[in-house]
Design a protein around this motif. Structure first.
Motif, PDB file in Angstrom:
ATOM      1  N   ALA A  11      54.885  83.717  52.458  1.00 54.89           N
ATOM      2  CA  ALA A  11      56.165  83.320  51.867  1.00 54.89           C
ATOM      3  C   ALA A  11      55.996  82.031  51.055  1.00 54.89           C
ATOM      4  N   THR A  12      55.195  81.103  51.555  1.00 51.35           N
ATOM      5  CA  THR A  12      54.948  79.859  50.842  1.00 51.35           C
ATOM      6  C   THR A  12      54.215  80.130  49.538  1.00 51.35           C
ATOM      7  N   VAL A  13      53.211  80.995  49.603  1.00 52.93           N
ATOM      8  CA  VAL A  13      52.455  81.346  48.394  1.00 52.93           C
ATOM      9  C   VAL A  13      53.379  82.017  47.381  1.00 52.93           C
ATOM     10  N   GLU A  47      46.902  68.838  38.502  1.00 51.07           N
ATOM     11  CA  GLU A  47      47.209  67.855  39.538  1.00 51.07           C
ATOM     12  C   GLU A  47      48.698  67.863  39.880  1.00 51.07           C
ATOM     13  N   THR A  48      49.540  68.122  38.889  1.00 54.32           N
ATOM     14  CA  THR A  48      50.986  68.198  39.143  1.00 54.32           C
ATOM     15  C   THR A  48      51.296  69.316  40.128  1.00 54.32           C
ATOM     16  N   TYR A  49      50.707  70.487  39.907  1.00 56.20           N
ATOM     17  CA  TYR A  49      50.978  71.607  40.797  1.00 56.20           C
ATOM     18  C   TYR A  49      50.292  71.453  42.159  1.00 56.20           C
ATOM     19  N   ILE A  50      49.206  70.707  42.198  1.00 49.56           N
ATOM     20  CA  ILE A  50      48.592  70.394  43.495  1.00 49.56           C
ATOM     21  C   ILE A  50      49.554  69.525  44.309  1.00 49.56           C
ATOM     22  N   ARG A  51      50.180  68.555  43.646  1.00 47.30           N
ATOM     23  CA  ARG A  51      51.164  67.703  44.340  1.00 47.30           C
ATOM     24  C   ARG A  51      52.361  68.527  44.805  1.00 47.30           C
ATOM     25  N   LEU A  52      52.787  69.458  43.958  1.00 43.85           N
ATOM     26  CA  LEU A  52      53.897  70.330  44.359  1.00 43.85           C
ATOM     27  C   LEU A  52      53.516  71.103  45.612  1.00 43.85           C
ATOM     28  N   TRP A  53      52.336  71.694  45.612  1.00 37.75           N
ATOM     29  CA  TRP A  53      51.880  72.485  46.763  1.00 37.75           C
ATOM     30  C   TRP A  53      51.862  71.629  48.032  1.00 37.75           C
ATOM     31  N   ALA A  54      51.372  70.393  47.896  1.00 38.08           N
ATOM     32  CA  ALA A  54      51.269  69.505  49.057  1.00 38.08           C
ATOM     33  C   ALA A  54      52.642  69.137  49.624  1.00 38.08           C
ATOM     34  N   ASN A  55      53.662  69.140  48.777  1.00 38.37           N
ATOM     35  CA  ASN A  55      54.996  68.724  49.217  1.00 38.37           C
ATOM     36  C   ASN A  55      55.987  69.876  49.309  1.00 38.37           C
ATOM     37  N   LEU A  56      55.536  71.086  49.093  1.00 32.24           N
ATOM     38  CA  LEU A  56      56.440  72.234  49.001  1.00 32.24           C
ATOM     39  C   LEU A  56      57.283  72.426  50.247  1.00 32.24           C
ATOM     40  N   ASP A  57      56.708  72.204  51.405  1.00 32.63           N
ATOM     41  CA  ASP A  57      57.473  72.420  52.641  1.00 32.63           C
ATOM     42  C   ASP A  57      58.596  71.394  52.827  1.00 32.63           C
ATOM     43  N   LYS A  58      58.547  70.269  52.079  1.00 37.83           N
ATOM     44  CA  LYS A  58      59.587  69.237  52.176  1.00 37.83           C
ATOM     45  C   LYS A  58      60.702  69.444  51.157  1.00 37.83           C
TER      46      LYS A  58
END
Length: 189
Positions: A11-13, A47-58
């Motif tokens: 679901a996250t992916v 790098e922008t989307y890496i940051r999004l992925w890292a914070n997606l659950d928040k």
């Protein structure tokens, strides 16, 4: 009959892929308006989307993520400019230590860049110009500038992003980077 619901990881992916698909094109246009090198655009977007992925659950409001992604990208671009300026400063210091004089063409280019930068800064609206000078020329932090200007740090960030956007329109990216480098050099000395 069991339902075919995705696992939490799936679901996250799926959520990330949906956000990526809905925001990538507009974010790419935004980044390309500031970064001209293809490699630089790719790095900032990645790098922008890496940051999004890292914070997606928040994050909860997927419809309002484009401004957040633009903020991530803007901060990354500013960091890249600062890093580039520091690298150029190190290179300049190295060459100065080699006691190589500037050619007349380089000296003229340097002077013209400083003049173009000063003129471009003068075209900024009053408050924006003052904020830009406090942060870029005097080296104050956002917090210090906010306290001095009686504004929030968020307002300071907004004015700086807008000031840099206006300056990027007035100057080439190379000249803007050189001007920021020169400001860093004078601030350090």
């Amino acid at each position: 009959m069991p339902e075919n619901r995705p696992s939490p990881g799936q679901a996250t992916v799926l959520r990330f892929e949906k956000i990526y698909g809905e925001t990538f094109y507009r974010l790419e246009i935004f980044v390309r308006s500031f970064i001209k090198r293809e490699e630089g655009v790719h790095d900032i977007l990645q790098e922008t989307y890496i940051r999004l992925w890292a914070n997606l659950d928040k994050l909860s409001d997927d419809e309002a993520l484009l401004p957040l992604l633009r903020t991530y990208a803007t901060n990354l671009m500013i960091n890249a400019l600062r890093k580039s300026a520091k690298e150029q400063q190190r290179a300049r210091l190295f060459y100065e230590r080699q006691e190589l004089p500037l050619s007349p063409d380089d000296a003229l280019d340097y002077k013209q860049t400083l003049e173009a930068y000063a003129q471009a800064v003068e075209t900024l609206p009053g408050k924006r110009k003052e904020i830009y000078r406090l942060v870029e020329d005097e080296g104050l932090s956002y917090k210090e500038t906010a306290e001095r200007m009686n504004l929030s740090p968020h307002a300071i960030r907004y004015h700086l992003v807008e000031a840099r956007r206006l300056l990027a329109r007035e100057l080439s990216v190379d000249k803007l980077a050189l001007a920021v480098l020169i400001a860093e050099i004078y601030r350090a000395s």
